[in-house]
Design a protein around this motif. Structure first.
Motif, short mmCIF file in Angstrom:
data_model
loop_
_atom_site.label_atom_id
_atom_site.label_comp_id
_atom_site.label_asym_id
_atom_site.label_seq_id
_atom_site.Cartn_x
_atom_site.Cartn_y
_atom_site.Cartn_z
N ASP A 1 0.80 -1.23 0.00
CA ASP A 1 0.00 0.00 0.00
C ASP A 1 0.84 1.28 0.00
O ASP A 1 0.29 2.37 0.19
CB ASP A 1 -0.92 0.01 1.24
CG ASP A 1 -1.95 -1.09 1.20
OD1 ASP A 1 -2.25 -1.56 0.08
OD2 ASP A 1 -2.47 -1.48 2.26
N ARG A 2 2.15 1.18 -0.19
CA ARG A 2 3.02 2.36 -0.20
C ARG A 2 3.92 2.34 -1.43
O ARG A 2 5.14 2.22 -1.33
CB ARG A 2 3.85 2.44 1.08
CG ARG A 2 3.06 2.63 2.36
CD ARG A 2 2.36 3.96 2.39
NE ARG A 2 1.63 4.19 3.63
CZ ARG A 2 0.35 3.85 3.81
NH1 ARG A 2 -0.33 3.28 2.81
NH2 ARG A 2 -0.26 4.09 4.95
N PRO A 3 3.34 2.48 -2.63
CA PRO A 3 4.14 2.42 -3.86
C PRO A 3 5.17 3.54 -3.98
O PRO A 3 6.16 3.39 -4.70
CB PRO A 3 3.09 2.51 -4.97
CG PRO A 3 1.90 3.16 -4.33
CD PRO A 3 1.91 2.70 -2.91
N LYS A 4 4.96 4.66 -3.28
CA LYS A 4 5.91 5.76 -3.38
C LYS A 4 7.28 5.40 -2.83
O LYS A 4 8.29 5.98 -3.23
CB LYS A 4 5.36 6.99 -2.64
CG LYS A 4 4.19 7.66 -3.35
CD LYS A 4 3.76 8.94 -2.65
CE LYS A 4 2.61 9.61 -3.41
NZ LYS A 4 2.16 10.84 -2.75
N VAL A 5 7.33 4.42 -1.93
CA VAL A 5 8.63 3.98 -1.40
C VAL A 5 9.48 3.41 -2.53
O VAL A 5 10.69 3.65 -2.60
CB VAL A 5 8.42 2.93 -0.29
CG1 VAL A 5 9.78 2.38 0.18
CG2 VAL A 5 7.68 3.55 0.89
N PHE A 6 8.85 2.68 -3.45
CA PHE A 6 9.59 2.11 -4.56
C PHE A 6 10.14 3.20 -5.48
O PHE A 6 11.24 3.08 -6.03
CB PHE A 6 8.69 1.15 -5.36
CG PHE A 6 8.46 -0.15 -4.68
CD1 PHE A 6 9.46 -1.09 -4.58
CD2 PHE A 6 7.23 -0.43 -4.11
CE1 PHE A 6 9.25 -2.30 -3.94
CE2 PHE A 6 7.00 -1.63 -3.46
CZ PHE A 6 8.02 -2.57 -3.38
N GLN A 7 9.38 4.28 -5.63
CA GLN A 7 9.87 5.40 -6.45
C GLN A 7 11.14 5.98 -5.83
O GLN A 7 12.09 6.33 -6.54
CB GLN A 7 8.78 6.46 -6.57
CG GLN A 7 7.53 5.99 -7.30
CD GLN A 7 6.41 7.00 -7.26
OE1 GLN A 7 6.60 8.14 -6.82
NE2 GLN A 7 5.22 6.60 -7.70
N GLU A 8 11.15 6.10 -4.51
CA GLU A 8 12.33 6.61 -3.80
C GLU A 8 13.53 5.69 -3.99
O GLU A 8 14.66 6.14 -4.25
CB GLU A 8 11.99 6.76 -2.32
CG GLU A 8 13.13 7.29 -1.49
CD GLU A 8 12.77 7.36 -0.01
OE1 GLU A 8 13.69 7.26 0.82
OE2 GLU A 8 11.58 7.51 0.30
N LEU A 9 13.29 4.38 -3.86
CA LEU A 9 14.39 3.41 -4.01
C LEU A 9 14.92 3.39 -5.44
O LEU A 9 16.13 3.28 -5.66
CB LEU A 9 13.91 2.02 -3.61
CG LEU A 9 13.41 1.86 -2.17
CD1 LEU A 9 13.03 0.41 -1.90
CD2 LEU A 9 14.47 2.31 -1.18
N GLU A 10 14.02 3.47 -6.41
CA GLU A 10 14.46 3.48 -7.81
C GLU A 10 15.26 4.74 -8.12
O GLU A 10 16.21 4.70 -8.93
CB GLU A 10 13.24 3.36 -8.73
CG GLU A 10 12.65 1.95 -8.73
CD GLU A 10 11.27 1.87 -9.36
OE1 GLU A 10 10.74 2.94 -9.74
OE2 GLU A 10 10.74 0.76 -9.46
N ALA A 11 14.90 5.85 -7.49
CA ALA A 11 15.66 7.09 -7.67
C ALA A 11 17.08 6.92 -7.12
O ALA A 11 18.06 7.37 -7.73
CB ALA A 11 14.96 8.25 -6.97
N LYS A 12 17.21 6.25 -5.96
CA LYS A 12 18.54 5.99 -5.39
C LYS A 12 19.36 5.08 -6.29
O LYS A 12 20.57 5.27 -6.45
CB LYS A 12 18.39 5.37 -4.00
CG LYS A 12 17.86 6.32 -2.94
CD LYS A 12 17.80 5.64 -1.57
CE LYS A 12 17.32 6.62 -0.51
NZ LYS A 12 17.26 6.00 0.83
N MET A 13 18.69 4.08 -6.89
CA MET A 13 19.39 3.16 -7.79
C MET A 13 19.93 3.91 -9.00
O MET A 13 21.09 3.74 -9.42
CB MET A 13 18.44 2.04 -8.22
CG MET A 13 19.04 1.06 -9.21
SD MET A 13 17.85 -0.17 -9.79
CE MET A 13 16.75 0.88 -10.78
N LYS A 14 19.08 4.76 -9.59
CA LYS A 14 19.49 5.52 -10.77
C LYS A 14 20.61 6.51 -10.44
O LYS A 14 21.53 6.72 -11.22
CB LYS A 14 18.29 6.26 -11.35
CG LYS A 14 17.25 5.34 -11.98
CD LYS A 14 16.02 6.12 -12.44
CE LYS A 14 14.98 5.17 -13.02
NZ LYS A 14 13.74 5.89 -13.42
N GLU A 15 20.53 7.12 -9.25
CA GLU A 15 21.57 8.06 -8.82
C GLU A 15 22.91 7.36 -8.67
O GLU A 15 23.96 7.86 -9.11
CB GLU A 15 21.17 8.72 -7.50
CG GLU A 15 22.18 9.75 -7.01
CD GLU A 15 21.80 10.34 -5.66
OE1 GLU A 15 22.57 11.16 -5.14
OE2 GLU A 15 20.72 9.97 -5.14
#
Length: 486
Positions: free
Chosen positions: A202-216
């Motif tokens: 129920d917290r898909p925004k967490v994945f957006q944060e993690l994917e941003a860290k991966m890309k960085e």
């Protein structure tokens, strides 16, 4: 390879699932799983296959097999383990240690709730996430939520000096340390609730944060760090799919309503579909062609409106024409269902463009043009349109896709159940009736003693003769008919 197996192989679908191998007595001797049932089962009986001794011995013993279709590979693993524990097949030696898969457990009533790994899911009021076939996935999820949300990992409610001295989580500040008063009980409970919401998906925004860290990390040339984030994200997505086993009815309803909102937006409906109908056409070796119609109300299956249709106007396996027949019988002017069942806000054909076009033509033929229609192709779970739009591939973790696939899987289950009843009824009512000299009384004796035609097919001629009070010649004919009709 027996003639029975040759016939069985023709119907094995390209779907994930489990298969059960049986010997001449009908005993289950092996249970296996597969991402692609057709490919795996066919591999056992391929001419010239070089199997290891154990597999070769098993294949030589197989007289018959059956299969169970499931939704995904994870479910096939769990189903396989359950079947092995139940039947203890002879050739499943490697899984006789009663191994259970890992789950995460959390007791929300504890003073300082925390997550632990367990292998038994009990009805004890706790929250369970899983079980899941991959232990690394579960442990990775536990490690992540503890660090990300600051959840305690230690057992001590009030740690003493010795316990705190060895608490690395506090030293490196991955624990919020509520036991030391660093945050309040209310703040800690809020963090715990958020961690549970994340594990429920129920917290898909967490994945957006993690994917941003991966890309960085990747952009900065830190490829090992990026790879670790990639693996963590993959594990968390697997863990948070649908493995929370204590979802309350309210939660399911809320998720279904979210899915309907997503679906209506994705396919261009004016409003969320209150009633969705899904039709699956299936047959058994080209015979017993039936359709199952299942209904979802507000995104959740509603068995009150389920219907079976025995296809009457089509011979053999012709899914598009069968789909058209179902539409006419469901919504035609002479249909009793049109008056007694709720009208669909969305009609889903289980299949591709040919089934969809056939359904559309049938709707237009009977003058119904206001019901939106889509197809759901099994191969990649694509939504199929027939109005010029390209096929739509929804995100694997979307609630909209879950609403559709859950209804489609329910249609499959409903069809398979009906097929079994039809097959058993046909076997009992007609197979033995083909034999001259076998009347109703002898037929009842045979079925009462052996229980099924399957058991008769594996019996000795002398036993059949004794039970039915017939000569050896007639008993041999009974055995032949039984084997031919399995």
């Amino acid at each position: 390879m027996t003639e029975l197996i040759k016939e069985r192989l023709k119907a094995v679908p390209k779907r994930p699932g489990c298969y059960l191998m049986r010997d001449r007595r009908g005993a289950i001797i092996y249970v296996g799983k597969a991402k692609d049932l057709r490919k795996r089962v066919h591999s056992y009986f391929r001419p010239g296959a070089r199997h290891p001794p154990k597999v070769r011995s098993m294949v030589d013993t197989v007289w018959d097999f059956e299969y169970i279709v499931v939704k995904n590979e994870a479910e096939s693993l769990l189903t396989e383990a359950s079947l092995i524990k139940k039947h203890k097949p002879h050739f499943n030696i490697l899984m006789r240690d009663d191994k259970r898969y890992l789950a995460l457990r959390a007791d929300p009533e504890a003073v300082w709730p925390r997550f632990t790994c367990c292998r038994i899911v009990r009805d004890d009021g706790a929250l369970y996430f899983g079980p899941f076939p991959s232990s690394p996935v579960v442990r990775s999820a536990k490690d992540f939520v503890e660090k990300y949300y600051g959840i305690r990992g230690c057992k001590a409610i009030i740690p003493d000096e010795d316990t705190h001295e060895h608490c690395l989580s506090d030293v490196i500040r991955t624990c919020s340390a509520p036991c030391l008063g660093r945050i309040t009980k209310e703040e800690y409970k809020s963090r715990f609730d958020e961690a549970c919401a994340f594990l429920r998906g129920d917290r898909p925004k967490v994945f957006q944060e993690l994917e941003a860290k991966m890309k960085e990390a990747s952009f900065n040339g830190e490829y090992e760090t990026a790879a670790r984030w990639r693996d963590t994200i993959a594990s968390l997505k697997e863990m948070t799919k649908t493995h929370f086993v204590r979802r309350t009815p309210k939660m399911r309803e809320e998720a279904a309503l979210r899915g309907l909102e997503e679906l209506s937006s994705a396919i261009g409906l004016k409003a969320p579909a209150h009633i969705i109908e899904c039709v699956d056409i299936s047959n058994l070796f080209g015979e017993h062609s039936v359709a199952s119609l299942v209904v979802a109300k507000d995104g959740l299956p509603d068995g009150r409106w389920y219907r079976h249709f025995k296809i009457k106007t089509v011979k053999g396996a012709d899914d598009p024409r069968s789909m058209a027949e179902v539409v006419r019988r469901r919504y035609g002017r002479d249909s009793s269902l049109a008056a007694t069942s709720p009208r669909a806000d969305l009609f889903v054909c289980d299949g591709g463009i040919t089934q969809l076009r056939a359904a559309r033509a049938a709707f237009e033929e009977i003058g119904v043009t206001d019901i939106p229609i889509i197809g759901l192709a099994e191969r990649q779970e694509e939504i199929v349109f027939d109005d010029g739009r390209e096929n739509l591939l929804l995100p694997r973790d979307s609630e909209a896709l879950f609403v559709l696939t859950r209804l489609r899987d329910e249609a499959h289950r409903f069809a398979i159940t009906h097929h079994r009843r039809l097959r058993d009824k046909t076997i009992k009512e007609s197979a033995l009736d083909e034999i001259t000299g076998i009347g109703e009384a002898k037929k009842k004796k045979l079925l009462k003693h052996f229980g099924s035609l399957r058991s008769i097919a594996r019996a000795e001629v002398q036993e059949i003769a004794s039970v039915a009070s017939v000569n050896i010649s007639l008993a041999s004919e009974i055995l032949h008919v039984a084997r031919c009709n399995l």
